[in-house]
Design a protein around this motif. Structure first.
Motif, PDB file in Angstrom:
ATOM      1  N   ILE A   8      -6.429   0.868  -3.064  1.00 16.69           N
ATOM      2  CA  ILE A   8      -5.552   0.358  -4.110  1.00 16.69           C
ATOM      3  C   ILE A   8      -4.787  -0.818  -3.517  1.00 16.69           C
ATOM      4  O   ILE A   8      -3.966  -0.654  -2.622  1.00 16.69           O
ATOM      5  CB  ILE A   8      -4.598   1.467  -4.610  1.00 16.69           C
ATOM      6  CG1 ILE A   8      -5.408   2.676  -5.106  1.00 16.69           C
ATOM      7  CG2 ILE A   8      -3.691   0.928  -5.700  1.00 16.69           C
ATOM      8  CD1 ILE A   8      -4.562   3.867  -5.536  1.00 16.69           C
ATOM      9  N   PHE A  60      -8.216  -2.258  -7.836  1.00 16.87           N
ATOM     10  CA  PHE A  60      -8.965  -1.144  -7.248  1.00 16.87           C
ATOM     11  C   PHE A  60     -10.178  -1.717  -6.546  1.00 16.87           C
ATOM     12  O   PHE A  60     -10.994  -2.387  -7.175  1.00 16.87           O
ATOM     13  CB  PHE A  60      -9.376  -0.149  -8.326  1.00 16.87           C
ATOM     14  CG  PHE A  60      -8.194   0.523  -8.953  1.00 16.87           C
ATOM     15  CD1 PHE A  60      -7.622   1.626  -8.354  1.00 16.87           C
ATOM     16  CD2 PHE A  60      -7.620   0.023 -10.111  1.00 16.87           C
ATOM     17  CE1 PHE A  60      -6.509   2.235  -8.908  1.00 16.87           C
ATOM     18  CE2 PHE A  60      -6.500   0.616 -10.676  1.00 16.87           C
ATOM     19  CZ  PHE A  60      -5.944   1.734 -10.074  1.00 16.87           C
ATOM     20  N   TRP A 110      -8.359   6.410  -1.784  1.00 15.27           N
ATOM     21  CA  TRP A 110      -7.843   7.272  -2.845  1.00 15.27           C
ATOM     22  C   TRP A 110      -8.962   7.641  -3.801  1.00 15.27           C
ATOM     23  O   TRP A 110      -9.680   6.759  -4.275  1.00 15.27           O
ATOM     24  CB  TRP A 110      -6.735   6.556  -3.613  1.00 15.27           C
ATOM     25  CG  TRP A 110      -5.589   6.116  -2.765  1.00 15.27           C
ATOM     26  CD1 TRP A 110      -5.480   4.927  -2.097  1.00 15.27           C
ATOM     27  CD2 TRP A 110      -4.394   6.849  -2.476  1.00 15.27           C
ATOM     28  NE1 TRP A 110      -4.274   4.889  -1.425  1.00 15.27           N
ATOM     29  CE2 TRP A 110      -3.594   6.047  -1.642  1.00 15.27           C
ATOM     30  CE3 TRP A 110      -3.916   8.113  -2.859  1.00 15.27           C
ATOM     31  CZ2 TRP A 110      -2.342   6.456  -1.171  1.00 15.27           C
ATOM     32  CZ3 TRP A 110      -2.675   8.518  -2.397  1.00 15.27           C
ATOM     33  CH2 TRP A 110      -1.894   7.706  -1.557  1.00 15.27           C
ATOM     34  N   TRP A 160      -1.919  -4.349  -9.478  1.00  8.81           N
ATOM     35  CA  TRP A 160      -2.753  -3.698  -8.466  1.00  8.81           C
ATOM     36  C   TRP A 160      -4.213  -3.950  -8.774  1.00  8.81           C
ATOM     37  O   TRP A 160      -4.589  -4.170  -9.917  1.00  8.81           O
ATOM     38  CB  TRP A 160      -2.466  -2.190  -8.455  1.00  8.81           C
ATOM     39  CG  TRP A 160      -1.022  -1.897  -8.224  1.00  8.81           C
ATOM     40  CD1 TRP A 160      -0.030  -1.893  -9.156  1.00  8.81           C
ATOM     41  CD2 TRP A 160      -0.385  -1.635  -6.965  1.00  8.81           C
ATOM     42  NE1 TRP A 160       1.175  -1.642  -8.554  1.00  8.81           N
ATOM     43  CE2 TRP A 160       0.992  -1.479  -7.213  1.00  8.81           C
ATOM     44  CE3 TRP A 160      -0.846  -1.519  -5.644  1.00  8.81           C
ATOM     45  CZ2 TRP A 160       1.907  -1.212  -6.189  1.00  8.81           C
ATOM     46  CZ3 TRP A 160       0.063  -1.241  -4.636  1.00  8.81           C
ATOM     47  CH2 TRP A 160       1.425  -1.095  -4.908  1.00  8.81           C
ATOM     48  N   TYR A 180     -11.389   4.599  -4.188  1.00 12.00           N
ATOM     49  CA  TYR A 180     -10.982   3.197  -4.120  1.00 12.00           C
ATOM     50  C   TYR A 180      -9.932   2.987  -3.032  1.00 12.00           C
ATOM     51  O   TYR A 180      -9.245   3.913  -2.635  1.00 12.00           O
ATOM     52  CB  TYR A 180     -10.316   2.777  -5.438  1.00 12.00           C
ATOM     53  CG  TYR A 180     -11.189   2.828  -6.648  1.00 12.00           C
ATOM     54  CD1 TYR A 180     -11.983   1.749  -7.003  1.00 12.00           C
ATOM     55  CD2 TYR A 180     -11.204   3.948  -7.465  1.00 12.00           C
ATOM     56  CE1 TYR A 180     -12.762   1.776  -8.135  1.00 12.00           C
ATOM     57  CE2 TYR A 180     -11.995   3.992  -8.607  1.00 12.00           C
ATOM     58  CZ  TYR A 180     -12.776   2.902  -8.941  1.00 12.00           C
ATOM     59  OH  TYR A 180     -13.551   2.938 -10.065  1.00 12.00           O
ATOM     60  N   ILE A 233      -0.335   0.646 -12.923  1.00 11.23           N
ATOM     61  CA  ILE A 233      -0.432   2.074 -12.606  1.00 11.23           C
ATOM     62  C   ILE A 233       0.920   2.700 -12.906  1.00 11.23           C
ATOM     63  O   ILE A 233       1.933   2.265 -12.348  1.00 11.23           O
ATOM     64  CB  ILE A 233      -0.808   2.273 -11.119  1.00 11.23           C
ATOM     65  CG1 ILE A 233      -2.089   1.502 -10.774  1.00 11.23           C
ATOM     66  CG2 ILE A 233      -0.950   3.737 -10.779  1.00 11.23           C
ATOM     67  CD1 ILE A 233      -2.441   1.499  -9.286  1.00 11.23           C
TER      68      ILE A 233
END
Lengths: 250, 483, 479, 244
Positions: free
Chosen positions: C306, C476, C375, C474, C304, C438
């Motif tokens: 982020i 993804f 990531w 956040w 992904y 997260i």
């Protein structure tokens, strides 16, 4: 949870019960023990077999759909007994095969008479002309009231809709527990297969035409274990209920 | 749950494969700083920097041919009454070396250069910058305020302030005595839009004109008044650099800039932009059209529809579009009474081969049923082969049961069926628009023997049909699920 | 979990990474998950129940006497009220619902002792109701205690209980609120009462059609209407959770609020094809969309970008931006007849050799879909711990072992190699608005519970989670 | 659109113009650009700055530091801002341009010798929340593009303040130090956005704290804004700013 289990399937019920207990005891780490006895449950209902609790015998009085357009006047045939262990066997094919076999007439425009008896296989069954007190027609109540089997049943239905004019692009909208099939003026309009709940407007037909004058609706609801009921109305092109109809059983 | 790492790369690979089809527009959609898309004489038009512009007959395939005199940079267009007002910067924003800029407007009755009515009026200067002041008068954006009919022009670049002036919607000239108001810094290619009690200032941040290395991205602030202050999601004023993201680089489409909004009908909106580099088209600057979504009162770029295999969920009830075939049971039933020490191993899911032989050979109706993750509920949706037509922002799609050629099709009586074989006929081609709430509208290209524009609609929980699209009803909305 | 060969089909691949809970999460009709003395509990049909230390790994061991079916549990004051149906549904639809108290749910506690169960509702086998499947709501606006119960056999009913005694309020009459569902429960939020219930067929393994639906009302007694305005008395219901791939037949909703913006829902799946097709406990994020509850997404392993919700930029390694070949390919200079062909995107190998070898700071930068912004997030290997509904994740730059880690001074860096240390393990919760939180498992040398936060547009840090700020959120993004 | 192009780059400018012309359109009718200068072309910084006084100055309502010692721009030709990677700016700011570069607390009017250039420090209060270096250079008739600025200020804290953060925006790249220690680096072709880059948690000493910054810019606008934020992200209150 609610396992829809029928009374006439003791073997299966037993297996389920045993399974439940053994599964519980081992899987969920409950120490083995006596299944607790039920607390006393008082009976508060009227348990007599009385049709008039949920229905009114249909009269010659003019009947219109209810405020939301549901059709509450029907000719209901006593249930055809069917051995159905689970409603999940009620596929489209099963419905077609069974309903053409266990049929009182292959003329789907025929209008039976109140009190008339017909033969389905070797069963002699009687027609009841009824007005439901609720928006839906509870066939479980019906079979209980006439002291017939409540589970493992096929119930034939007929009603007559009088339309003041020709209405194009209307849809028949039905919900039934469990599977059902519906015909308008002899033409197949809807098939509702599977283990279903009765949900208003669960299934709708393609665009149909209501003739000016009489239109015959034929239905068949089939149910193994559990509740049996249905509701039916007509929707216009905009999805709104059609209410300027009259309903008779003749 | 630890041993899954070795397959991650495969997942990534597959996802990349799936996304490789997200292209901008087709044809020769090469443009920089496109003006807001306009419909004129049944065609779509957009003008760009340097004069000229793109024309499309369907909104999907674009070619050059637009005509805009005056050269310069970054025009915008608004339709006022039955005329089009075009604004452009006579200079190029630093192109001439300075920040001495002028913005001009001119009228035309049509945007189609082939029309006998095609004639631009004499351009008039509506804003300028002297090269020293904190402003560079290029990059105009026009808003005809739907609440009061007033006409606003925002303009400027990172060189100083974005400014707002009022124009006369009858003449396209500045309102006498009107003074420019500073409303933002740090951006360029601004555009104003109005929606639901809010004015939105869209601007482009970052670096343009550097191909795949461009960092162009579109941000937004909003205000209750057209004159600002325009605040972002953090409450930060755009005069201090604020801005909430609307669209930034996505995979191989890099550096979106120069926002324009197109409202097609209630619930169906598109945004136009250019990408500084489309890596699938030589890294050139191309026109982009995406769905425009509104989330919590903020505009957000929607997603280009990606080809793939989906379950199609009816928003009405949450059931799945499926073939009306007999339900085929998977082996086993209630697994309630298992010994807990029994080894846990996966059970195969139902595959197409397990059931396809039970399906009829001819047309099979479509219906909507309980989600079961079964083969009769999985649809493969791809850009229709041998069909180059489209609609604003997308191609027509072929929708078949995964692993088969059984295709979803509209019928002459306004219903939907599946036909055994995809033939490419118009009633088997589907338009897919993401709506402003993120759900989707699905429409056949054609309803046979009908001039009606109908969409796929849930008329009952379990019954699909074709009917007029109504954004206010969940009956008209669908989602694509990959579970 | 098992391994899957690469040859497995796409559909399986897409779904295989999504599992319910781990351990032996086998249960049917789980009660709303309740925390007690640092552990999580849920009870099921047939007595017994599951216990979890962390909310992710579940084993049997819960104790609930009375057998029967489909209990629910709620904490009132410092006591737990447990309610269950003495019967199992079906048969003659004669049912009784009982409540009992306990000071703790931990069977090893000296305080563990259930009070004598009392009957609070019954069905006599004739009426249009089957008194099983209770659900409890302690109304936060009034402190009143409500119980919904019933099955497809007739109506779902609401009765009022006394929150002090757990007994039925004297003279209270049941109100019919829905038909054609079961396993109902009530939830209050933001001026609305929500009736969550299960439609479809249970107890048929992979062929079960169970699904969770909802209606809402301004009054606890209804009418509960769905998204198309249909009363649940007519079978209405908007979908909350459906079958997802090999997780088939969700039912028996339970609602948990962990803190503002972080909510979970518990259900069982009738069949988890990954776990022998057995009925399992599942915990999903609960998302609220336009005032309706919707089952969130269980986080899926994958690669992904982020995205910081604050500004919309991407979490990245603080390394030199490496230019791709070419520059302006804009509006000038090229004849438009030049052939159009694809250009390669920047790959890890093009840039990683220029990256430092030690720790590299994390920052937030313009989205460029470059290798330093991608990531790979996977269930952390050799770590069996988790939190309510999920395992801890390893977050590395795609194609490398360079791992995101919390530092003792409350910042984030990337370390060259993933070691499995707790500051390299990350908790990922989907929030009620669909965005994500997260959090590191541990901030070294700190007892603080900190989340990944944008302190500036371009700067990440660790700080206290605040649902009201986009700094704490956040997304993804997949390419 | 807006090319950031400097007059240092006539060749590129020519190419771009040619490119536009090749596309078949007269892109920039430069000759027709006849708008009159409205701004004061007699150059001055007075519209943007006032000379700093000895009077204590507090940050503005949002906490921005508006009093700075600014060194006239050092020539640092760069044709584009996209070269400003972390490595580039670290190297650019590690380079010694003038003596005591990392320690000096200059006085208003002090001179610094940088290669051939003799540059003057100016103690100024910005009239805006940000410090417009472009206007500073332009007003002083100095180069505005391809330049490197140094800025110093002194923040007085009434007590030791832990866990504060320095929040910066700059156009284009910049680097910042607090009391001699690196606090933040802003790389790339950047716009000045408030709170764009925020330092890790820092401690402000009781009394004087020296903030030093260097901003580098090729073409285009150059400016910066700096403030301190507390643990909750709110501007730090109670500071005073001086230049000595």
């Amino acid at each position: 949870m609610n396992r829809k289990r029928t009374l006439f399937l003791p073997a299966m019920a037993l297996i389920i019960l045993l399974g439940l207990q053994s599964g519980v005891n081992t899987a969920l780490a409950q120490p083995p023990g006596q299944r607790p006895s039920l607390p006393p449950i008082p009976i508060t209902s009227d348990t007599t077999h009385t049709l008039t609790r949920h229905f009114v015998p249909a009269s010659a009085a003019k009947k219109t759909p209810d405020a939301k357009g549901f059709i509450q006047r029907w000719l209901v045939l006593e249930p055809v007994k069917k051995d159905i262990a689970r409603n999940s066997i009620l596929t489209d094919s099963y419905l077609r095969t069974t309903l053409s076999a266990d049929n009182f007439s292959s003329d789907y425009t025929i209008i039976p008479k109140n009190g008339q008896t017909v033969k389905v296989g070797d069963q002699e069954l009687k027609w009841y002309a009824l007005d439901s007190k609720t928006f839906n027609v509870n066939l479980y109540h019906f079979t209980y009231a006439i002291d017939k089997p409540r589970y493992g049943i096929l119930v034939w239905l007929v009603t007559v809709i009088d339309s003041p004019e020709e209405m194009k692009n209307v849809r028949l909208a039905a919900g039934a527990n469990s599977a059902s099939m519906w015909w308008l003026n002899g033409q197949e309009a809807l098939t509702i297969p599977g283990d279903r709940d009765m949900v208003a407007d669960n299934v709708t037909s393609q665009r149909l035409t209501l003739k000016k004058g009489k239109n015959v609706i034929r239905g068949a609801v089939i149910n193994g274990p559990g509740m049996a009921n249905f509701c039916l109305r007509f929707l216009n092109e905009k999805g709104a209920p059609i209410k300027n109809l009259t309903i008779s059983y003749r | 749950m630890k041993q899954r790492i070795q397959i991650i790369s495969t997942i990534v690979l597959l996802l990349m494969l799936l996304s490789a089809t997200a292209i901008a527009q087709v044809g020769k959609p090469f443009i920089h700083d496109p003006s807001t898309l306009m419909e004129s004489d049944g065609k779509y038009f957009t003008f760009g920097t340097g004069g000229g512009g793109l024309i499309s007959t369907d909104g999907w395939t674009w070619y050059g041919g637009g005509v805009r005199p005056g050269g310069g940079a970054a025009p915008d267009v608004v339709k006022i009454g039955d005329r089009y007002l075009i604004a452009y910067g006579a200079t190029g924003g630093g192109l001439g070396g300075g920040h001495n800029g002028r913005i001009l407007t001119m009228w035309n009755k049509t945007l189609d250069p082939n029309s006998p009515d095609f004639k631009y009026s004499e351009a008039v200067v509506v804003a300028s910058s002297d090269g020293v002041e904190d402003n560079d008068a290029i990059d105009p954006g026009l808003l005809l305020d739907p609440t009061d009919g007033r006409l606003w022009l925002s303009y400027g670049t990172y060189f100083g302030f974005i400014r707002l002036v009022e124009l006369d919607p009858k003449t396209g000239k500045p309102i006498e005595g009107n003074k420019a108001i500073n409303i933002a810094i740090d951006c360029e290619a601004t555009d104003l839009i109005y929606r639901d009690g809010w004015y939105y200032l869209l601007g482009t941040h970052g670096t343009c004109c550097d191909g795949a290395n461009s960092t162009y991205n579109i941000v937004v602030g909003r205000s209750r008044k057209v004159t600002g202050p325009y605040l972002d999601n953090m409450g930060r004023d755009m005069l201090k650099g604020g801005g909430k993201m609307v669209l930034d680089a996505t995979d191989r489409l890099i550096g979106p800039g120069h926002f324009g909004r197109t409202v097609l009908e209630n619930g169906v909106e598109k945004m136009s932009c250019h990408y500084e580099a489309d890596l699938d088209q030589s890294g050139r600057s191309v026109l982009g059209i995406r769905p425009l979504l509104w989330k919590d009162g903020w505009p957000v770029a929607g997603d280009l529809f990606k080809e793939g295999t989906y379950e199609i969920e009816s928003v009405r009830r949450g059931y799945a579009l499926e073939l009306a075939v007999d339900f085929v049971r998977m082996p086993g039933g209630m697994r309630f009474n298992r010994n807990s020490d029994e080894p846990i191993k996966p059970v195969a899911s139902q595959q197409l081969a397990d059931v396809i032989n039970t399906w009829p050979a001819g047309n099979i109706p479509a219906r909507i049923g309980d989600y079961m993750g079964r083969p009769h509920q999985k649809w493969t949706i791809t850009d229709a082969p041998n069909d180059t037509t489209g609609y604003l922002g997308g191609p027509y799609y072929k929708i078949v049961i995964a692993g088969t050629e059984r295709a979803l099709a509209a019928t002459a009586d306004g219903e939907v069926v599946t036909v055994p074989k995809f033939t490419g006929a118009s009633e088997q081609l589907w338009r897919i628009d993401q709506l402003i709430d993120g759900t989707y509208r699905i429409m056949p290209k054609l309803v046979p023997n009908s001039g009606k524009k109908l969409a796929l609609v849930s008329i009952g929980d379990s019954s699909p049909t074709l009917a007029e699209f109504d954004f206010n009803s969940d009956n008209s909305k669908w989602n694509f699920k990959t579970h | 979990m098992k391994r899957i060969t690469i040859t497995t089909l796409l559909a399986v691949l897409m779904t295989q990474a999504v599992i319910a809970q781990v351990g032996k999460p086998f249960i049917h009709d789980p009660s709303t998950i309740v925390e007690c003395e640092g552990k999580y509990y849920t009870f099921g049909t047939g007595g017994g129940g599951l216990i979890s230390e962390d909310g992710w790994t579940w084993y049997g061991g819960g104790v609930r006497p009375g057998g029967g079916a489909a209990p629910d549990a709620i904490k009132i004051g410092n006591r737990y009220l447990v309610v269950y149906g003495a019967t199992g549904g079906g048969g003659n639809h004669k049912g009784a619902i009982l409540t009992m108290w306990n000071n703790t749910l931990d069977p090893t506690s000296p305080n563990f002792k259930y009070s004598e169960p009392v009957v609070v509702a019954t069905s006599d086998g004739y009426e249009e109701n089957d008194a099983i499947d209770p659900g409890l709501l302690l109304d936060p606006t009034t402190g009143r205690l409500w119980m919904s119960y019933g099955t497809y056999f007739g109506f779902i009913r609401v009765v009022e209980l006394d929150p002090k005694t757990g007994k039925r309020v004297a003279g209270n009459k049941p109100v019919d609120v829905a038909a054609t569902c079961e396993a109902s429960t009530l939830v209050y939020r933001d001026g609305w009462y929500y009736l969550l219930a299960t439609h479809g067929s249970c107890c048929d393994g992979a062929n079960s059609t169970y699904n969770v639906v909802v209606g809402r009302s301004k009054k606890v007694t209804g009418p509960y209407l769905d998204n198309v305005g249909r009363d649940m008395m007519e079978g209405g219901g908007k979908m909350v959770a459906v079958t997802r791939g090999g997780l088939i037949g969700p039912g028996h909703f339970g609602h948990m609020i962990l803190e503002k913006g972080v909510e979970k829902m518990s259900i069982h799946y009738e069949a988890d094809l990954e776990q022998a097709g057995r009925s399992v406990l599942a915990i999903l994020p609960l998302v609220w969309k336009d005032g309706w509850p919707v089952a969130g997404e269980k986080f899926k392993e994958g690669t992904y970008e982020i995205e910081s919700v604050r500004r919309g930029y991407a979490l990245e390694l603080a390394v030199d931006m490496a230019r791709m070949a070419g520059g302006m390919r804009g509006f000038g200079g090229q004849a438009s007849n030049e052939p159009v062909k694809p250009v390669a995107a920047q790959e890890l190998a093009d840039v990683s050799k220029d990256w430092p070898t030690g720790n590299i700071a994390a920052r937030i930068g313009d989205y460029m879909f470059r290798p330093h912004q991608k990531w790979t997030i996977t269930d952390a290997p050799n770590d069996t711990t988790g939190y309510l509904g999920g395992p801890y994740y390893k977050i590395v730059i795609a194609g490398t072992e360079r791992s995101l880690a919390a530092t003792a001074d409350g910042e984030v860096v990337t370390v060259p190699t993933f070691t499995g240390a707790p500051e390299q393990l990350w908790r990922i919760d989907q929030l009620t608005d669909g965005t994500y939180r997260i959090m590191p498992k541990v901030v070294p040398a700190s007892g603080k519970k900190l989340a990944l936060v944008s302190s500036g547009d371009s700067t990440p840090t660790l700080a206290e989670f605040d649902f009201n700020s986009d700094n704490s959120k956040w997304n993804f993004r997949m390419p | 659109m807006n090319f950031k192009r400097t007059t240092l780059l006539l060749a590129v400018g020519f190419l771009i113009s040619t490119g536009l012309l090749l596309q078949g359109c007269s892109a920039t009718s430069k000759g027709k650009t006849n708008s009159t200068s409205k701004a004061d072309t007699a150059r001055s910084i007075a519209a943007y700055f006032t000379p700093a006084t000895a009077k204590p100055k507090t940050p503005d309502a949002e906490g921005f530091l508006q009093r700075w010692l600014l060194l006239e721009p050092i020539n640092k030709p760069n044709r584009t801002n996209t070269v400003f990677t972390d490595s580039y700016i670290r190297h650019a700011f590690d380079t010694l341009y003038f003596s005591n570069q990392f320690t000096i607390l200059p006085k208003d009017g002090d001179k610094a010798k940088v290669g051939e250039q003799e540059l003057t420090w100016h103690a100024l209060d910005s009239k805006n929340f940000n410090v417009k270096l472009f206007r500073f250079a332009y007003g002083l008739n100095k180069p505005v593009y391809g330049v490197l600025f140094w800025a110093v200020t002194v923040v007085n804290s009434p007590q030791e303040m832990k866990d504060v953060r320095m929040a910066i925006g700059s156009n284009s790249a910049s680097m910042w130090w607090l009391n001699g220690k690196e606090a933040a680096i802003l790389s790339g072709d950047r716009r000045m956005v408030m709170d764009d880059v925020v330092s890790t948690r820092l401690t402000l000493n009781k009394g004087k704290n020296i903030i030093r910054g260097a901003v580098i810019n090729g073409p285009g606008m150059s400016d910066f804004c700096v403030r301190f934020l507390d643990e909750k992200g709110q501007p730090v209150k109670g500071l005073t700013i001086s230049y000595e």
